[in-house]
Design a protein around this motif. Structure first.
Motif, PDB file in Angstrom:
ATOM      1  N   ILE A  29      -1.521  -8.645  12.156  1.00 35.83           N
ATOM      2  CA  ILE A  29      -1.828  -9.896  11.455  1.00 35.83           C
ATOM      3  C   ILE A  29      -0.786 -10.954  11.811  1.00 35.83           C
ATOM      4  CG2 ILE A  29      -1.887 -10.950   9.150  1.00 35.83           C
ATOM      5  CD1 ILE A  29      -3.123  -8.222   8.208  1.00 35.83           C
ATOM      6  N   ALA A  30       0.477 -10.532  11.863  1.00 32.51           N
ATOM      7  CA  ALA A  30       1.563 -11.459  12.197  1.00 32.51           C
ATOM      8  C   ALA A  30       1.364 -12.024  13.603  1.00 32.51           C
ATOM      9  CB  ALA A  30       2.899 -10.743  12.089  1.00 32.51           C
ATOM     10  N   GLN A  31       0.987 -11.145  14.521  1.00 35.21           N
ATOM     11  CA  GLN A  31       0.743 -11.560  15.911  1.00 35.21           C
ATOM     12  C   GLN A  31      -0.407 -12.564  15.961  1.00 35.21           C
ATOM     13  OE1 GLN A  31      -0.330  -8.111  18.127  1.00 35.21           O
ATOM     14  NE2 GLN A  31       1.533  -8.150  19.352  1.00 35.21           N
ATOM     15  N   HIS A  32      -1.451 -12.250  15.227  1.00 36.28           N
ATOM     16  CA  HIS A  32      -2.653 -13.077  15.216  1.00 36.28           C
ATOM     17  C   HIS A  32      -2.358 -14.503  14.780  1.00 36.28           C
ATOM     18  CE1 HIS A  32      -6.999 -13.771  14.877  1.00 36.28           C
ATOM     19  NE2 HIS A  32      -6.762 -14.384  13.724  1.00 36.28           N
ATOM     20  N   TRP A  33      -1.514 -14.653  13.727  1.00 40.51           N
ATOM     21  CA  TRP A  33      -1.202 -15.995  13.230  1.00 40.51           C
ATOM     22  C   TRP A  33       0.144 -16.526  13.748  1.00 40.51           C
ATOM     23  CZ3 TRP A  33      -4.704 -13.509   9.736  1.00 40.51           C
ATOM     24  CH2 TRP A  33      -5.828 -14.277   9.416  1.00 40.51           C
ATOM     25  N   GLY A  34       0.784 -15.767  14.656  1.00 40.34           N
ATOM     26  CA  GLY A  34       2.061 -16.199  15.228  1.00 40.34           C
ATOM     27  C   GLY A  34       3.171 -16.303  14.189  1.00 40.34           C
ATOM     28  N   LEU A  35       3.221 -15.325  13.271  1.00 39.70           N
ATOM     29  CA  LEU A  35       4.231 -15.351  12.203  1.00 39.70           C
ATOM     30  C   LEU A  35       5.238 -14.210  12.382  1.00 39.70           C
ATOM     31  CD1 LEU A  35       1.807 -15.871   9.169  1.00 39.70           C
ATOM     32  CD2 LEU A  35       3.407 -17.567  10.090  1.00 39.70           C
TER      33      LEU A  35
ATOM     34  N   GLY B   1       0.825  -1.198   0.000  1.00 41.73           N
ATOM     35  CA  GLY B   1       0.000   0.000   0.000  1.00 41.73           C
ATOM     36  C   GLY B   1       0.855   1.243   0.000  1.00 41.73           C
ATOM     37  N   PRO B   2       0.228   2.414  -0.251  1.00 38.56           N
ATOM     38  CA  PRO B   2       0.964   3.670  -0.322  1.00 38.56           C
ATOM     39  C   PRO B   2       1.418   4.171   1.048  1.00 38.56           C
ATOM     40  CG  PRO B   2      -1.372   4.081  -0.602  1.00 38.56           C
ATOM     41  CD  PRO B   2      -1.205   2.593  -0.530  1.00 38.56           C
ATOM     42  N   ALA B   3       2.141   5.286   1.038  1.00 34.43           N
ATOM     43  CA  ALA B   3       2.705   5.863   2.260  1.00 34.43           C
ATOM     44  C   ALA B   3       1.623   6.139   3.303  1.00 34.43           C
ATOM     45  CB  ALA B   3       3.424   7.166   1.909  1.00 34.43           C
ATOM     46  N   ALA B   4       1.935   5.766   4.535  1.00 40.07           N
ATOM     47  CA  ALA B   4       1.076   6.043   5.685  1.00 40.07           C
ATOM     48  C   ALA B   4      -0.336   5.467   5.551  1.00 40.07           C
ATOM     49  CB  ALA B   4       1.011   7.553   5.952  1.00 40.07           C
ATOM     50  N   SER B   5      -0.448   4.348   4.832  1.00 39.54           N
ATOM     51  CA  SER B   5      -1.767   3.733   4.668  1.00 39.54           C
ATOM     52  C   SER B   5      -2.137   2.885   5.888  1.00 39.54           C
ATOM     53  CB  SER B   5      -1.796   2.862   3.407  1.00 39.54           C
ATOM     54  OG  SER B   5      -0.766   1.903   3.456  1.00 39.54           O
ATOM     55  N   GLY B   6      -1.193   2.695   6.804  1.00 42.39           N
ATOM     56  CA  GLY B   6      -1.456   1.880   7.991  1.00 42.39           C
ATOM     57  C   GLY B   6      -1.068   0.438   7.789  1.00 42.39           C
ATOM     58  N   LYS B   7      -0.387   0.144   6.667  1.00 45.75           N
ATOM     59  CA  LYS B   7      -0.062  -1.264   6.370  1.00 45.75           C
ATOM     60  C   LYS B   7       0.911  -1.870   7.379  1.00 45.75           C
ATOM     61  CE  LYS B   7       3.298   0.285   3.050  1.00 45.75           C
ATOM     62  NZ  LYS B   7       3.420   1.515   3.842  1.00 45.75           N
ATOM     63  N   GLY B   8       1.796  -1.010   7.934  1.00 46.55           N
ATOM     64  CA  GLY B   8       2.782  -1.508   8.900  1.00 46.55           C
ATOM     65  C   GLY B   8       2.107  -2.011  10.171  1.00 46.55           C
ATOM     66  N   THR B   9       1.230  -1.185  10.710  1.00 49.67           N
ATOM     67  CA  THR B   9       0.502  -1.546  11.931  1.00 49.67           C
ATOM     68  C   THR B   9      -0.345  -2.794  11.669  1.00 49.67           C
ATOM     69  OG1 THR B   9       0.313   0.808  12.319  1.00 49.67           O
ATOM     70  CG2 THR B   9      -1.043  -0.604  13.706  1.00 49.67           C
TER      71      THR B   9
ATOM     72  N   VAL C  16       4.837 -12.672   7.380  1.00 54.31           N
ATOM     73  CA  VAL C  16       4.068 -11.530   6.869  1.00 54.31           C
ATOM     74  C   VAL C  16       5.089 -10.480   6.430  1.00 54.31           C
ATOM     75  CG1 VAL C  16       2.403  -9.715   7.454  1.00 54.31           C
ATOM     76  CG2 VAL C  16       2.213 -11.981   8.541  1.00 54.31           C
ATOM     77  N   LEU C  17       4.930  -9.949   5.228  1.00 58.95           N
ATOM     78  CA  LEU C  17       5.824  -8.879   4.753  1.00 58.95           C
ATOM     79  C   LEU C  17       4.975  -7.709   4.295  1.00 58.95           C
ATOM     80  CD1 LEU C  17       7.287 -11.764   3.880  1.00 58.95           C
ATOM     81  CD2 LEU C  17       8.946 -10.205   2.864  1.00 58.95           C
TER      82      LEU C  17
ATOM     83  N   ALA D  34      -9.207  -7.179   7.537  1.00 58.94           N
ATOM     84  CA  ALA D  34      -8.066  -7.889   6.934  1.00 58.94           C
ATOM     85  C   ALA D  34      -8.104  -9.371   7.301  1.00 58.94           C
ATOM     86  CB  ALA D  34      -6.756  -7.255   7.396  1.00 58.94           C
ATOM     87  N   VAL D  35      -8.411  -9.674   8.553  1.00 60.68           N
ATOM     88  CA  VAL D  35      -8.488 -11.075   8.988  1.00 60.68           C
ATOM     89  C   VAL D  35      -9.561 -11.803   8.174  1.00 60.68           C
ATOM     90  CG1 VAL D  35      -9.131 -12.604  10.912  1.00 60.68           C
ATOM     91  CG2 VAL D  35      -7.541 -10.710  11.300  1.00 60.68           C
ATOM     92  N   GLY D  36     -10.697 -11.132   7.961  1.00 61.94           N
ATOM     93  CA  GLY D  36     -11.780 -11.718   7.166  1.00 61.94           C
ATOM     94  C   GLY D  36     -11.318 -12.034   5.747  1.00 61.94           C
ATOM     95  N   LEU D  37     -10.623 -11.094   5.136  1.00 59.28           N
ATOM     96  CA  LEU D  37     -10.151 -11.292   3.753  1.00 59.28           C
ATOM     97  C   LEU D  37      -9.145 -12.444   3.688  1.00 59.28           C
ATOM     98  CD1 LEU D  37      -9.554  -7.563   2.695  1.00 59.28           C
ATOM     99  CD2 LEU D  37     -11.373  -9.085   1.861  1.00 59.28           C
ATOM    100  N   ILE D  38      -8.250 -12.497   4.667  1.00 55.14           N
ATOM    101  CA  ILE D  38      -7.213 -13.548   4.657  1.00 55.14           C
ATOM    102  C   ILE D  38      -7.860 -14.924   4.868  1.00 55.14           C
ATOM    103  CG2 ILE D  38      -5.160 -14.435   5.855  1.00 55.14           C
ATOM    104  CD1 ILE D  38      -4.499 -11.415   6.466  1.00 55.14           C
TER     105      ILE D  38
END
Ligand code: CDP
Length: 208
Positions: free
Chosen positions: A20-26, A7-15, A109-110, A198-202
């Motif tokens: 998401i990584a925490q949720h799936w333990g990745l 995603g673009p700058a400051a879209s919140g993708k990092g957070t 997750v990257l 995001a969890v729903g989409l994944i």
């Protein structure tokens, strides 16, 4: 399982990627930090950001243990990162590290600009996170104000728009959603709502 978040700058993708990584333990890799670190190393050694040889040398000798440097999140580094990130040979030098991170047992997750298109074209799930430029600028502006940075909203918005144009317009791995990515528009969502969406989409993608 490999999850690609772009995603673009400051879209919140990092957070989002971290949650998401925490949720799936990745394990999670913020690939923007690689480009930010190259830009830091180029300037630290007294070279210009536009010096293609210096940028390549720093990309080749990048020490991933320096990615937790708080300087990397400082003002101006995003813009500097986007300058070195437009160089194809710099991107090529950083690709093996990213691919190896994604290939670790159990997956990863990257997040970045080209994860779904170039780094992990076979990711199990791909999300392209967007939000209106004004909304993204407002988020980044609040973050920077909270760090006592006297920046103006207009300057943050201009930085984001310039960076998006450079990232989307470059020849090498331009920022764009992969054809099989799910778009997640977060302008009217808070972080919790964006995470749930995001969890729903994944889950829909991976079938569990
Ligand atoms: O956090 P923010 O969205 O502001 O930026 P970032 O993700 O840390 O990325 C900084 C810059 O690195 C971007 O503007 C891109 O030019 C570059 N980048 C890239 O080209 N490819 C990636 N996979 C990640 C970042």
């Amino acid at each position: 399982m490999i999850i690609a978040i772009d995603g673009p700058a400051a879209s919140g993708k990092g957070t989002l990627a971290k949650r998401i990584a925490q949720h799936w333990g990745l394990p999670c890799l913020d690939t923007g930090l690689l480009y930010r670190a190259v830009a830091r190393d180029v300037t630290m050694r007294g070279f210009k950001l536009t010096d293609a040889w210096a940028a390549l040398a720093q990309a080749r000798s990048l020490d991933p243990s320096t990615l937790d440097d708080p300087l990397l999140r400082g003002p101006g580094t995003g813009e500097a990162a986007s300058i070195v990130a437009s160089m194809a040979h710099v991107r090529a030098a950083l690709l093996a590290y990213q691919k190896a991170f994604a290939a670790q047992p159990g997956g990863a997750v990257l997040d970045g600009r080209d994860i779904g298109t170039v780094v992990c074209p076979h990711a199990d799930a791909k999300i392209f996170v967007t939000a209106r430029p004004e909304v993204r600028a407002e988020r980044r502006f609040s973050e920077r104000r909270a760090q006592s940075d006297p920046v103006t909203f207009e300057a943050v918005l201009a930085d984001i728009q310039r960076r998006d144009a450079r990232d989307a317009g470059r020849e090498s791995a331009p920022m764009r959603p992969a054809l099989d990515a799910d778009l997640l528009e977060t302008s009217d969502l808070d972080i919790e709502q964006a995470f749930e969406a995001a969890v729903g989409l994944i889950k829909r993608k991976i079938g569990r």
